[in-house]
Design an enzyme around this catalytic site. Sequence first.
Site, PDB file in Angstrom:
ATOM      1  N   ASN A 149       4.977  -4.247 -12.712  1.00 25.38           N
ATOM      2  CA  ASN A 149       3.734  -3.570 -12.350  1.00 25.38           C
ATOM      3  C   ASN A 149       2.607  -4.115 -13.239  1.00 25.38           C
ATOM      4  OD1 ASN A 149       3.764  -2.158 -14.842  1.00 25.38           O
ATOM      5  ND2 ASN A 149       4.949  -0.471 -13.949  1.00 25.38           N
ATOM      6  N   ASP A 154       4.950  11.537  -2.856  1.00 25.37           N
ATOM      7  CA  ASP A 154       5.707  11.354  -4.093  1.00 25.37           C
ATOM      8  C   ASP A 154       5.934   9.859  -4.277  1.00 25.37           C
ATOM      9  OD1 ASP A 154       7.422  11.373  -6.245  1.00 25.37           O
ATOM     10  OD2 ASP A 154       8.979  12.577  -5.289  1.00 25.37           O
ATOM     11  N   ALA A 184      -1.059   1.575  -4.471  1.00 25.15           N
ATOM     12  CA  ALA A 184      -1.636   1.684  -3.126  1.00 25.15           C
ATOM     13  C   ALA A 184      -2.415   0.437  -2.731  1.00 25.15           C
ATOM     14  CB  ALA A 184      -2.549   2.902  -3.059  1.00 25.15           C
ATOM     15  N   ASP A 202      11.276   0.961  -6.646  1.00 23.18           N
ATOM     16  CA  ASP A 202      12.650   0.520  -6.402  1.00 23.18           C
ATOM     17  C   ASP A 202      12.826   0.077  -4.957  1.00 23.18           C
ATOM     18  OD1 ASP A 202      13.144   1.275  -9.009  1.00 23.18           O
ATOM     19  OD2 ASP A 202      14.011   3.221  -8.462  1.00 23.18           O
ATOM     20  N   THR A 239       7.679   8.523  -6.650  1.00 22.46           N
ATOM     21  CA  THR A 239       8.951   8.258  -7.327  1.00 22.46           C
ATOM     22  C   THR A 239       9.849   7.406  -6.436  1.00 22.46           C
ATOM     23  OG1 THR A 239       8.794  10.457  -8.309  1.00 22.46           O
ATOM     24  CG2 THR A 239      10.890   9.301  -8.527  1.00 22.46           C
ATOM     25  N   ALA A 277       7.988   4.747   1.532  1.00 21.44           N
ATOM     26  CA  ALA A 277       8.829   5.511   0.601  1.00 21.44           C
ATOM     27  C   ALA A 277       8.081   6.683  -0.013  1.00 21.44           C
ATOM     28  CB  ALA A 277       9.359   4.596  -0.501  1.00 21.44           C
ATOM     29  N   GLU A 328      17.682  -0.921 -16.566  1.00 22.59           N
ATOM     30  CA  GLU A 328      18.218   0.357 -17.049  1.00 22.59           C
ATOM     31  C   GLU A 328      19.680   0.194 -17.455  1.00 22.59           C
ATOM     32  OE1 GLU A 328      15.418   3.578 -14.674  1.00 22.59           O
ATOM     33  OE2 GLU A 328      17.428   3.193 -13.933  1.00 22.59           O
ATOM     34  N   THR A 378       3.123  -5.598  -8.722  1.00 16.71           N
ATOM     35  CA  THR A 378       2.864  -4.475  -7.821  1.00 16.71           C
ATOM     36  C   THR A 378       1.625  -3.726  -8.301  1.00 16.71           C
ATOM     37  OG1 THR A 378       4.354  -3.022  -9.071  1.00 16.71           O
ATOM     38  CG2 THR A 378       5.306  -4.256  -7.235  1.00 16.71           C
ATOM     39  N   ARG A 379       0.813  -3.269  -7.316  1.00 14.34           N
ATOM     40  CA  ARG A 379      -0.462  -2.635  -7.643  1.00 14.34           C
ATOM     41  C   ARG A 379      -0.623  -1.290  -6.937  1.00 14.34           C
ATOM     42  NH1 ARG A 379      -2.960  -6.667 -10.374  1.00 14.34           N
ATOM     43  NH2 ARG A 379      -2.466  -8.828  -9.825  1.00 14.34           N
TER      44      ARG A 379
END
Length: 285
Positions: free
Chosen positions: A183, A228, A206, A234, A230, A262, A139, A203-204
């Site tokens: 991802n 959530d 759940a 990170d 979101t 998280a 970003e 990353t997958r």
Amino acid sequence: MATRLCVVGSVNADLTYTVDALPRPGQTVLASSLAFAPGGKGGNQAVAAARAGAIVHLVAALGTDGAADQLRTHLERNDVALAGVVTVPGPSGSAAILVDAAAENCIVVAPGANGHLNLSSPALQAVVADSDVVLLSLEIPQETAVVAARVARSAGATVVLNASPAPDDPSVFTGLVDVVIVNEDEAPWWTAHDGAVPHLIVTRGARGASHIGDPTFDTPSPAVEALDTTGAGDVFAGVLAASWPRGVPDALARACAAGALATLTPGAGDCAPYSEAIEDVLSAS
């Protein structure tokens, strides 16, 4: 010994809208709530790593608006060192986040100050170099991330790239990074270019995460009832980088546990679990 981690990335002021369902193109929906919170990939990752036990320095840019003071305060309260945070005229970065009833989200980011971060300053390069592990995300300008990777590589640090948003040309990082986190949607370029990176982490959600390298293996995620998602990615990246010196299997297990935890806290900036909670989940599994 605690990992000395430098995070080079964005810091944003997040506005999170809670909706029943994410809008389709052209559709207007009403939000049931609106919340302001600190965010940005760099800030979120730095907080997650610090809570996981790392000694964290952040290299980032903030604006001259009111949000900058709130963001600084949040980072300082979470033991993130800010000697590498610079101020540029104008607004800080911001993001609009929509979260639906199924805990899925979509995000629009306005870079603001993040778009002006560069590593031309020897002082900022020194912050990057004085680290065991350097974590980068995108970003910020891609060239800034490339320079940070070169500085870190020259200093002998492990370089971790969270390749999100997807880079225009991923090949510019070939030979500069040790670990890439993506991802499933972002993975195809890296998996198609075998050997582009020694450690590819996919990353997958759940279902946990996969390590593609030597060896290749999967790590499950603890089962939780997500509120959530979101910021979970990170948190995963920050804890993975903080834990990397422990060895790949341990680092990946801790990152998966932290990412799952998280999702139990709404919002991105303050959802990272502390080390004790991560260890409790791993002990129970």
